[in-house]
Motif scaffolding. Structure first.
Motif, PDB file in Angstrom:
ATOM      1  N   ARG A   8       0.837  -1.204   0.000  1.00 63.99           N
ATOM      2  CA  ARG A   8       0.000   0.000   0.000  1.00 63.99           C
ATOM      3  C   ARG A   8       0.873   1.256   0.000  1.00 63.99           C
ATOM      4  NH1 ARG A   8      -4.555  -0.036   4.455  1.00 63.99           N
ATOM      5  NH2 ARG A   8      -5.260   1.738   3.179  1.00 63.99           N
ATOM      6  N   ALA A   9       1.935   1.224   0.793  1.00 65.72           N
ATOM      7  CA  ALA A   9       2.864   2.360   0.830  1.00 65.72           C
ATOM      8  C   ALA A   9       3.542   2.542  -0.522  1.00 65.72           C
ATOM      9  CB  ALA A   9       3.901   2.147   1.923  1.00 65.72           C
ATOM     10  N   GLU A  10       3.943   1.431  -1.142  1.00 66.21           N
ATOM     11  CA  GLU A  10       4.578   1.498  -2.456  1.00 66.21           C
ATOM     12  C   GLU A  10       3.622   2.075  -3.498  1.00 66.21           C
ATOM     13  OE1 GLU A  10       7.411   1.170  -3.687  1.00 66.21           O
ATOM     14  OE2 GLU A  10       8.649  -0.061  -2.377  1.00 66.21           O
ATOM     15  N   ARG A  11       2.354   1.709  -3.403  1.00 63.30           N
ATOM     16  CA  ARG A  11       1.363   2.201  -4.354  1.00 63.30           C
ATOM     17  C   ARG A  11       1.180   3.715  -4.211  1.00 63.30           C
ATOM     18  NH1 ARG A  11      -1.909  -1.725  -3.868  1.00 63.30           N
ATOM     19  NH2 ARG A  11      -3.323  -0.910  -2.271  1.00 63.30           N
ATOM     20  N   ILE A  12       1.166   4.188  -2.983  1.00 61.29           N
ATOM     21  CA  ILE A  12       1.040   5.628  -2.752  1.00 61.29           C
ATOM     22  C   ILE A  12       2.234   6.372  -3.337  1.00 61.29           C
ATOM     23  CG2 ILE A  12       1.160   7.393  -0.931  1.00 61.29           C
ATOM     24  CD1 ILE A  12      -0.677   5.583   0.742  1.00 61.29           C
ATOM     25  N   LEU A  13       3.428   5.863  -3.087  1.00 58.09           N
ATOM     26  CA  LEU A  13       4.637   6.510  -3.602  1.00 58.09           C
ATOM     27  C   LEU A  13       4.653   6.504  -5.132  1.00 58.09           C
ATOM     28  CD1 LEU A  13       7.232   5.011  -1.097  1.00 58.09           C
ATOM     29  CD2 LEU A  13       6.465   7.390  -1.181  1.00 58.09           C
ATOM     30  N   ALA A  14       4.260   5.377  -5.710  1.00 60.10           N
ATOM     31  CA  ALA A  14       4.234   5.279  -7.170  1.00 60.10           C
ATOM     32  C   ALA A  14       3.204   6.231  -7.769  1.00 60.10           C
ATOM     33  CB  ALA A  14       3.943   3.845  -7.593  1.00 60.10           C
TER      34      ALA A  14
END
Length: 222
Positions: A8-14
C-alpha cells in the motif's frame, strides 16, 4: 508490519510520481527545489516499516510544494516556521502510517513532536494547528492510493479546505471540547461534540488529545 502494508505504501509513492533518490547514508529529506525525496537505501533501516515510515514523512513534506498545498518550504532549520512544518509532516505521517498498518512508533513520534513543539515559543497552540493541517495532509496522501487523479486534480480545492480560517475553527472547537471534557465523563456527549463542532475531523481531535495534557492543553505535550 505486513506485506500488504508495504504494498500500500509502495502504491502511494508510485501514484504520487515523486522522484526518490537513494543517495543518503543516515539522513532523509525532501528537497523542494527539485521536488524530490532523498533517502538511505532500504537495507540501512532496521525494518521495512521504518523505511516506509520515513518515506511517508517525506511525502507529507512533499505535499507542501507550491503546486500542491503551497506551504513555505524554504525556512531555515531551527526557525519556528521550520519547526511548524516538521510538526505538520510528523503528525500527518503518524496518521498515514497508522491507517496503512505500518509500524510507526507512537513513543518516538511523540518525542519528535515534543522536540519541535518546544521550538515554537510564540504559539502555545502549535500542536493543535499542526493536527488540523496534518489531517488534510494525511487525507491527500492516503487518497493517492486509490484516487491519484482526483487528488492531483483537486489540489487547489484541498488547499482551500485547509485555510487559516478552518485551522482557527479547529483550534476553537478543540478548546471548547477540552473545557467540556474537564467537567463531563459522558463519552457519547464528547464524541458528538467533536463531530458537531468540526464535522468529521475526529482523527485530528483524537491525536491532539493524545499529545496534549488535559490539564495544560494549551501546549504541554504528554
Amino acid at each position: 508490519v505486513t506485506w500488504e502494508a508495504d504494498k500500500r505504501a509502495e502504491r502511494i509513492l508510485a501514484n504520487a510520481g515523486v522522484a526518490i533518490h537513494h543517495d543518503q547514508r543516515d539522513a532523509a529529506y525532501y528537497n523542494p527545489h527539485d521536488d524530490s525525496i532523498h533517502m538511505p537505501d532500504l537495507s540501512h533501516f532496521p525494518s521495512n516499516g521504518a523505511y516506509y515510515g520515513a518515506c511517508m514523512h517525506e511525502l507529507c513534506h512533499w505535499t507542501g510544494h507550491s503546486s500542491r498545498f503551497d506551504r513555505d518550504m524554504t525556512n531555515p532549520s531551527g526557525s519556528e516556521e521550520y519547526a511548524k512544518e516538521e510538526l505538520n509532516a510528523e503528525i500527518a505521517a503518524f496518521m498515514v502510517c497508522t491507517q496503512l498498518g505500518l509500524g510507526f512508533d507512537p513513543h518516538n513520534s511523540g518525542k519528535y513532536v515534543e522536540f519541535w513543539a518546544n521550538k515554537i515559543e510564540s504559539e502555545p497552540d502549535c500542536i493543535l494547528k499542526a493536527c488540523a493541517i496534518a489531517d488534510d495532509i494525511a487525507d491527500a496522501v492516503l487518497g493517492l492510493e486509490n484516487e491519484p487523479e482526483k487528488i492531483r486534480q483537486y489540489w487547489q480545492e484541498l488547499k482551500a479546505e485547509r485555510s487559516g480560517e478552518n485551522v482557527n475553527q479547529f483550534c476553537a472547537a478543540f478548546q471548547e471540547y477540552k473545557n467540556i471534557a474537564g467537567y463531563s465523563q459522558d463519552e457519547e456527549k464528547l464524541h458528538n461534540l467533536k463531530s458537531i463542532v468540526y464535522n468529521s475531523q475526529t482523527r485530528a481531535f483524537d491525536l491532539a488529545d493524545s499529545f496534549i495534557d488535559p490539564d495544560t492543553w494549551t501546549g504541554e505535550v504528554k
